[in-house]
Design a protein around this motif. Sequence first.
Motif, PDB file in Angstrom:
ATOM      1  N   PHE A 108      25.614 -47.248  30.957  1.00 28.60           N
ATOM      2  CA  PHE A 108      26.360 -48.417  31.409  1.00 28.60           C
ATOM      3  C   PHE A 108      27.861 -48.136  31.468  1.00 28.60           C
ATOM      4  N   ASN A 109      28.232 -46.886  31.314  1.00 25.16           N
ATOM      5  CA  ASN A 109      29.641 -46.488  31.348  1.00 25.16           C
ATOM      6  C   ASN A 109      29.831 -45.232  32.201  1.00 25.16           C
ATOM      7  N   GLY A 110      29.375 -45.323  33.417  1.00 26.43           N
ATOM      8  CA  GLY A 110      29.621 -44.254  34.380  1.00 26.43           C
ATOM      9  C   GLY A 110      28.643 -43.104  34.354  1.00 26.43           C
ATOM     10  N   MET A 111      27.717 -43.095  33.395  1.00 25.50           N
ATOM     11  CA  MET A 111      26.744 -42.009  33.284  1.00 25.50           C
ATOM     12  C   MET A 111      27.424 -40.640  33.276  1.00 25.50           C
ATOM     13  N   CYS A 112      28.501 -40.565  32.492  1.00 27.34           N
ATOM     14  CA  CYS A 112      29.277 -39.329  32.437  1.00 27.34           C
ATOM     15  C   CYS A 112      29.768 -39.096  31.016  1.00 27.34           C
ATOM     16  N   SER A 113      30.193 -37.865  30.742  1.00 28.64           N
ATOM     17  CA  SER A 113      30.629 -37.509  29.393  1.00 28.64           C
ATOM     18  C   SER A 113      31.844 -36.600  29.454  1.00 28.64           C
ATOM     19  N   LEU A 114      32.916 -37.001  28.773  1.00 27.12           N
ATOM     20  CA  LEU A 114      34.113 -36.180  28.693  1.00 27.12           C
ATOM     21  C   LEU A 114      33.843 -34.905  27.905  1.00 27.12           C
ATOM     22  N   GLU A 115      33.082 -35.018  26.803  1.00 28.81           N
ATOM     23  CA  GLU A 115      32.760 -33.852  25.991  1.00 28.81           C
ATOM     24  C   GLU A 115      31.963 -32.825  26.793  1.00 28.81           C
ATOM     25  N   LYS A 116      31.028 -33.317  27.585  1.00 27.58           N
ATOM     26  CA  LYS A 116      30.215 -32.411  28.393  1.00 27.58           C
ATOM     27  C   LYS A 116      31.077 -31.688  29.424  1.00 27.58           C
ATOM     28  N   PHE A 117      32.062 -32.383  29.970  1.00 27.63           N
ATOM     29  CA  PHE A 117      32.938 -31.743  30.954  1.00 27.63           C
ATOM     30  C   PHE A 117      33.658 -30.549  30.349  1.00 27.63           C
ATOM     31  N   TYR A 118      34.215 -30.730  29.147  1.00 28.25           N
ATOM     32  CA  TYR A 118      34.975 -29.642  28.538  1.00 28.25           C
ATOM     33  C   TYR A 118      34.094 -28.484  28.076  1.00 28.25           C
ATOM     34  N   THR A 119      32.834 -28.760  27.762  1.00 28.22           N
ATOM     35  CA  THR A 119      31.934 -27.679  27.329  1.00 28.22           C
ATOM     36  C   THR A 119      31.172 -27.054  28.486  1.00 28.22           C
ATOM     37  N   ASP A 120      30.951 -27.848  29.556  1.00 33.62           N
ATOM     38  CA  ASP A 120      30.213 -27.339  30.718  1.00 33.62           C
ATOM     39  C   ASP A 120      30.776 -27.961  31.997  1.00 33.62           C
ATOM     40  N   PRO A 121      31.976 -27.524  32.428  1.00 40.03           N
ATOM     41  CA  PRO A 121      32.635 -28.156  33.583  1.00 40.03           C
ATOM     42  C   PRO A 121      31.898 -27.967  34.906  1.00 40.03           C
ATOM     43  N   LYS A 122      31.004 -27.006  34.972  1.00 37.20           N
ATOM     44  CA  LYS A 122      30.244 -26.770  36.203  1.00 37.20           C
ATOM     45  C   LYS A 122      28.803 -27.240  36.061  1.00 37.20           C
ATOM     46  N   ALA A 123      28.579 -28.267  35.273  1.00 34.75           N
ATOM     47  CA  ALA A 123      27.228 -28.790  35.033  1.00 34.75           C
ATOM     48  C   ALA A 123      26.555 -29.140  36.357  1.00 34.75           C
ATOM     49  N   ALA A 124      25.292 -28.745  36.472  1.00 36.32           N
ATOM     50  CA  ALA A 124      24.565 -28.920  37.729  1.00 36.32           C
ATOM     51  C   ALA A 124      24.247 -30.379  38.034  1.00 36.32           C
ATOM     52  N   ASP A 125      24.319 -31.252  37.041  1.00 32.45           N
ATOM     53  CA  ASP A 125      23.974 -32.659  37.278  1.00 32.45           C
ATOM     54  C   ASP A 125      25.122 -33.473  37.864  1.00 32.45           C
ATOM     55  N   GLY A 126      26.250 -32.828  38.182  1.00 32.55           N
ATOM     56  CA  GLY A 126      27.374 -33.538  38.801  1.00 32.55           C
ATOM     57  C   GLY A 126      28.236 -34.326  37.840  1.00 32.55           C
ATOM     58  N   ASN A 127      28.131 -34.047  36.536  1.00 30.96           N
ATOM     59  CA  ASN A 127      28.887 -34.800  35.543  1.00 30.96           C
ATOM     60  C   ASN A 127      30.396 -34.761  35.796  1.00 30.96           C
ATOM     61  N   THR A 128      30.909 -33.622  36.252  1.00 29.88           N
ATOM     62  CA  THR A 128      32.361 -33.477  36.401  1.00 29.88           C
ATOM     63  C   THR A 128      32.941 -34.455  37.406  1.00 29.88           C
ATOM     64  N   TYR A 129      32.363 -34.528  38.598  1.00 28.88           N
ATOM     65  CA  TYR A 129      32.924 -35.461  39.580  1.00 28.88           C
ATOM     66  C   TYR A 129      32.611 -36.905  39.214  1.00 28.88           C
ATOM     67  N   ARG A 130      31.447 -37.138  38.631  1.00 34.30           N
ATOM     68  CA  ARG A 130      31.107 -38.483  38.206  1.00 34.30           C
ATOM     69  C   ARG A 130      32.127 -38.980  37.174  1.00 34.30           C
ATOM     70  N   LEU A 131      32.532 -38.090  36.275  1.00 37.84           N
ATOM     71  CA  LEU A 131      33.552 -38.411  35.284  1.00 37.84           C
ATOM     72  C   LEU A 131      34.889 -38.699  35.952  1.00 37.84           C
ATOM     73  N   GLN A 132      35.286 -37.845  36.884  1.00 43.54           N
ATOM     74  CA  GLN A 132      36.575 -38.010  37.536  1.00 43.54           C
ATOM     75  C   GLN A 132      36.662 -39.329  38.296  1.00 43.54           C
ATOM     76  N   LEU A 133      35.621 -39.662  39.032  1.00 46.43           N
ATOM     77  CA  LEU A 133      35.633 -40.908  39.801  1.00 46.43           C
ATOM     78  C   LEU A 133      35.578 -42.124  38.888  1.00 46.43           C
ATOM     79  N   TRP A 134      34.805 -42.024  37.814  1.00 46.32           N
ATOM     80  CA  TRP A 134      34.736 -43.132  36.854  1.00 46.32           C
ATOM     81  C   TRP A 134      36.093 -43.358  36.206  1.00 46.32           C
ATOM     82  N   MET A 135      36.784 -42.284  35.840  1.00 45.90           N
ATOM     83  CA  MET A 135      38.088 -42.423  35.210  1.00 45.90           C
ATOM     84  C   MET A 135      39.115 -43.018  36.166  1.00 45.90           C
TER      85      MET A 135
END
Length: 355
Positions: A108-135
């Motif tokens: 319910f909060n963007g389906m993204c994780s800041l911690e995951k970005f810093y540990t796996d910025p190239k995650a295949a599930d698209g977390n990085t861009y999902r995080l950026q757009l949510w922020m």
Amino acid sequence: MALRGIRLVIPTGTSAFKAVNAVQKAGVHTSSVRSLRYGWWAYALGERTTPRFQQYSKIISVDGNLASGKGALAQSLADKLGMHYMPEPDTFYLDKMTGEKQPLAVDFNGMCSLEKFYTDPKAADGNTYRLQLWMYNMRLLQYADAIEHLLTTGQGVILERSPFSDMVFLEAMSKQGYIRKECVQHYNEIKDISICEFLPPHLSIYVDVPAEEVQKRLKQSGKSYLQNVPLMYLKSIEDSYKKTFLPKISETSELLAYDATQAQDIEKVAEDIEYLKFEKGPWLEQDDVTYHQMRMLVEDKHKVASLTQIPKFLPEITIGAHDYDEKYYAYKSLPGKKYAEGYNADVGDKYIWLK
């Protein structure tokens, strides 16, 4: 679109702004349906904005790289100048707007994780861009809160970063190959149709700390996910600030820049602000009519959120209809979420039939 769910949980009217900034006091017609709010009739009956403006009725953003000390500067400066301080929003800013006692699940909060970005910025599930757009969405909502506070009370606001400077992270992510070029195009399209509805800060303050020093501070922070942030990513953020953001924002806003040592001298920074004449930018063109229109926009958080919604498919931010329904009904099943605020017997709401 994954981000469309943001509109489902934003409170109506000014209740979102009040939840973040103050405890709402009881008054006449304060139920979730009959809450008093600023509108056309208030303006028609004489409500005006400019009479409450004072010397520091300004929006100020403090920018800088990670761990640059911008938060300490912003808070100290707000205390010094009698302004309202808003810390940088996190991925759970929406929960603060709705007054949640505990942060809700990331679904319910963007389906993204800041911690995951810093540990796996190239995650295949698209977390990085999902995080950026949510922020970007969170910064936009916070900026609407800041403008609403300014126009409602006359008290200036100091922010850590703003939606205007959010693009430094996008550029850094793109340079490091963390996101696809289609994501960059989508972000720019979203920003172009949303940021134009807002005026830039009156003043931007940049805290200049070399990327090498930033990396050193991150390693000393004690947060495990910040121990191995790549130096090149930090350099890309610094370059984006200096080559893209600062030249652009200086066209419409006053600009002050300090190194890490200078930024600690609050008296000197406050003195520099006092000497600024604020003789440029679109704020000079505003009057009570445009302030009225601006206030009508920023108090309507549903409308603010809708500014970033476009019908475009991107795997990083798109979910299927069945998944969307599953998350929607999961949210509605949470305590106090089935009906509008004040109408949920499962959390102790009383006299519902009288409202």
